[in-house]
Design a protein around this motif. Structure first.
Motif, mmCIF file in Angstrom:
data_model
loop_
_atom_site.group_PDB
_atom_site.id
_atom_site.type_symbol
_atom_site.label_atom_id
_atom_site.label_comp_id
_atom_site.label_asym_id
_atom_site.label_seq_id
_atom_site.Cartn_x
_atom_site.Cartn_y
_atom_site.Cartn_z
ATOM 1 N N VAL A 119 -89.535 -12.431 30.790
ATOM 2 C CA VAL A 119 -88.928 -13.597 31.420
ATOM 3 C C VAL A 119 -88.794 -13.309 32.906
ATOM 4 C CG1 VAL A 119 -86.932 -15.138 31.468
ATOM 5 C CG2 VAL A 119 -87.691 -14.112 29.304
ATOM 6 N N GLY A 120 -89.381 -14.158 33.724
ATOM 7 C CA GLY A 120 -89.328 -13.989 35.155
ATOM 8 C C GLY A 120 -88.137 -14.681 35.763
ATOM 9 N N PRO A 121 -88.022 -14.600 37.086
ATOM 10 C CA PRO A 121 -86.898 -15.277 37.758
ATOM 11 C C PRO A 121 -87.016 -16.785 37.616
ATOM 12 C CG PRO A 121 -88.459 -14.412 39.369
ATOM 13 C CD PRO A 121 -88.879 -13.881 38.045
ATOM 14 N N GLY A 122 -85.912 -17.414 37.339
ATOM 15 C CA GLY A 122 -85.912 -18.854 37.134
ATOM 16 C C GLY A 122 -86.016 -19.235 35.677
ATOM 17 N N GLN A 127 -96.941 -14.680 31.575
ATOM 18 C CA GLN A 127 -98.124 -14.636 30.715
ATOM 19 C C GLN A 127 -98.516 -13.187 30.458
ATOM 20 O OE1 GLN A 127 -101.467 -16.703 32.298
ATOM 21 N NE2 GLN A 127 -102.740 -16.426 30.496
ATOM 22 N N GLY A 128 -98.785 -12.871 29.178
ATOM 23 C CA GLY A 128 -99.203 -11.529 28.812
ATOM 24 C C GLY A 128 -100.683 -11.328 29.025
ATOM 25 N N PRO A 129 -101.171 -10.066 28.876
ATOM 26 C CA PRO A 129 -102.607 -9.813 29.083
ATOM 27 C C PRO A 129 -103.490 -10.485 28.049
ATOM 28 C CG PRO A 129 -101.467 -7.834 28.312
ATOM 29 C CD PRO A 129 -100.415 -8.834 28.592
#
Length: 224
Positions: A119-122, A127-129
């Motif tokens: 989970v990124g900021p916001g 997305q995974g590889p």
């Protein structure tokens, strides 16, 4: 070392006897094998074949005996010839039985691994590889709508309207909202119309009719 007449005659004599260049160099002394060969070439002496190739050509090559030659051809003529015994026929080869068709075995089921999502900021999911992002639809084309001119210059000549056939005399200040150009038909060969050409180009008075310049204030510049 210089080639004298006596050494040249000695070279010709030894060369005609068939001696090699190395032997001639040793016989003359003070010269190398390459010097003897070069001098013989300049004198135009008859060239001789290479001794290595001559020895190879002199030795007769033995004829190979074919592997299928019979004993009667190799034996002397006085020996009685014997007919070869007939060879027994080879037994028939048995073909190996075809193996039974191998049935495909089902692959063992692999345990499903848990999916880890970062989970990124916001709060958005990264997305995974191994993930594939859905193609982004292209943005609709934008329609370029020309800007409406201000009412002060709506019917006047602007900078984009200038060409070689109209007057380019500026009217007003560039910072003012009603700044524009004359726009009248230009005088042929000039960038302005006839009226503005009279303002831009003025005839120079003759020297006798020119007035002297006014005096400088405070008596002119000081000379130190």
């Amino acid at each position: 070392m210089s080639w004298t007449d006596e050494r040249i005659d000695r070279l010709k004599e030894l060369w005609s006897k068939g001696m090699t260049a190395s032997q001639i160099a040793d016989e003359l002394g003070g010269v190398s094998r390459n010097a003897v060969i070069g001098k013989a070439h300049r004198l135009g002496l008859q060239s001789r074949p290479s001794p290595v190739k001559a020895n190879e050509a002199a030795q007769p090559k033995a004829k190979p005996v074919p592997a299928a030659a019979s004993a009667a051809e190799i034996a002397p003529a006085d020996a009685p010839r014997k007919d070869p015994a007939p060879k027994p026929a080879p037994p028939p080869q048995q073909q190996p039985a075809a193996p039974a068709a191998a049935q495909p075995q089902p692959a063992p089921a692999q345990p499903q691994q848990p999916r880890i999502v970062s989970v990124g900021p916001g709060g958005f999911l990264r997305q995974g590889p191994g993930d594939q992002q859905a193609p982004i639809p292209p943005a609709p084309p934008r329609r370029l709508v020309p800007a409406k001119p201000s009412p002060e210059v709506a019917d006047k000549t602007s900078l984009l309207d200038l060409n070689e056939k109209i007057c380019k005399w500026p009217l007003g200040h560039p910072g003012e909202p009603d700044f524009h150009f004359c726009g009248a038909p230009a005088n042929p060969g000039f960038p302005y119309c006839v009226e503005h050409c009279g303002v831009a180009y003025q005839a120079q008075l003759p020297r006798r009719d020119r007035r002297p310049p006014p005096p400088l204030p405070f008596g002119g510049p000081r000379i130190r």
